[in-house]
Write an enzyme that holds these catalytic residues in place. Structure first.
Site, short mmCIF file in Angstrom:
data_model
loop_
_atom_site.label_atom_id
_atom_site.label_comp_id
_atom_site.label_asym_id
_atom_site.label_seq_id
_atom_site.Cartn_x
_atom_site.Cartn_y
_atom_site.Cartn_z
N ARG A 1 0.83 -1.21 0.00
CA ARG A 1 0.00 0.00 0.00
C ARG A 1 0.86 1.26 0.00
O ARG A 1 0.52 2.26 0.63
CB ARG A 1 -0.95 0.01 1.21
N SER B 1 -11.46 0.02 2.80
CA SER B 1 -10.67 -0.36 3.98
C SER B 1 -9.96 0.86 4.54
O SER B 1 -9.17 1.48 3.83
CB SER B 1 -9.65 -1.44 3.61
N GLU C 1 -5.25 4.01 5.82
CA GLU C 1 -4.95 3.98 4.40
C GLU C 1 -5.23 5.33 3.73
O GLU C 1 -4.42 5.80 2.94
CB GLU C 1 -5.75 2.89 3.68
#
Length: 342
Positions: A168, A242, A338
């Site tokens: 990520r 998410s 995130e």
């Protein structure tokens, strides 16, 4: 300021972030060509303003109004390029819808990205976050991209190594590359395709349908069905997917946690580290379905924070911090968000 650029002032950003947070930008430009982007950032007044580059707004939390220039990357176009003996090469402009692009590649008979179906956002955002799901990541199929560098006023081509992909993460989230603006992305898709069913939940869902030789369309449809069952549609309830990364810990740290929490969900990584399931950690702390003000945790997936109606960025941020504090107090693990906070 260049008068021929369609700059809009006090522009509402509610529709440009999937959380549906109400906020305004001091200045806004819908970017529909590379030349327009180049012209905007060659303007001394615009170039001097704080800058926010927006695609689909699916990995963003607006914590207030943005006192600067929003560049909304709306570049469009998809092409099949000359590939190699082993790979198809396909290119898409940064403003193309990611899910639409993935489905298009399947229709062209060029599979590979099907595990990444239904991820919200744009093609240009995919390398920034190195988006991933169901055993696949952007970097697995990435070939190169074109980015605009405001510091030089030039367009640059970057390969996989230059993008510094990690879990990520990429150079575009780091100091060395934060200023770069992606304008198109090229993917290398394998001609000798086989379904990627390494992710257990996906493999089980495919097997449950009696599919012994699933096609790319079968895999994509299964991923879409699983995601729709577990995750809320931003069109119905504001969210950014998410919200927290799955934390990665050392093998020793994981063993210590397992002695105290034998049911701990963990996955061994290739480098020997262990990836923990953030959603499980949050659920065990009792947050699933709870709310603070107008921000809440989705009832079906504890990893997703939602706007229950009229939530501010500050409310979502407060909820995230409360969850982080509880998980760290119980498990000694700090969850990392995130989305980008602006």
């Amino acid at each position: 300021m260049q008068e021929n650029l369609p700059i809009v002032h006090a522009f509402p950003l509610t529709s440009l972030n999937t959380f549906g947070i109400a906020a305004h930008a001091s200045a806004y430009l819908r970017v529909e060509s590379g030349a327009q982007l180049q012209a905007a950032l060659a303007d001394p007044e615009l170039a001097a303003m704080p800058r926010l580059v927006l695609g689909g707004g699916s990995n963003l939390l607006l914590t207030g109004d943005f006192n600067g220039l929003v560049l909304h990357i709306a570049l469009q176009g998809k092409d099949v390029l000359a590939g190699t003996d082993t790979h198809h090469h396909v290119r898409a402009a940064a403003g193309e819808n990611w899910h639409g692009f993935v489905q298009w590649t399947i229709e062209q008979g060029m599979p590979g990205l099907e595990n990444l179906s239904l991820i919200p956002g744009t093609v240009g955002a995919a390398p920034i976050q190195n988006i991933g799901a169901y055993g696949a990541e952007t970097k697995d199929y990435f070939h190169s991209l074109t980015a605009f560098d405001p510091a030089t006023g030039q367009f640059v081509t970057m390969d996989r190594e230059a993008c510094r992909f990690a879990y990520r993460d990429s150079i575009f989230k780091q100091q060395a590359g934060k200023q770069l603006i992606i304008v198109d992305v090229t993917f290398a898709l394998p001609k000798a395709w086989t379904p990627n069913l390494r992710y257990a939940e996906l493999a089980q869902a495919v097997a449950a349908q009696g599919l012994t030789a699933p096609t790319a369309r079968d895999v994509a449809d299964t991923v879409i069905a699983v995601r729709r069952r577990k995750l809320p549609d931003p069109a119905d309830i504001g969210n950014a997917g998410s919200f927290f990364k799955n934390p990665v810990v050392t093998a020793d740290a994981c063993e210590r946690l397992l002695t105290q929490f034998p049911a701990l969900v963990h996955h061994r990584q290739a480098d020997g580290t262990e990836k923990l399931a953030a959603g499980w950690l949050i659920d065990q702390c009792g947050w699933k379905g709870r709310a603070l003000g107008n921000a809440g945790v989705y009832e079906k997936q504890a990893l997703v924070l939602v706007n229950r109606g009229g939530a501010t960025g500050a409310e979502v941020q407060a909820l995230a911090r409360a969850i982080q504090a509880d998980v760290q107090a119980r498990y000694g693990v700090l969850l990392e968000p995130e989305p980008v906070f602006v």
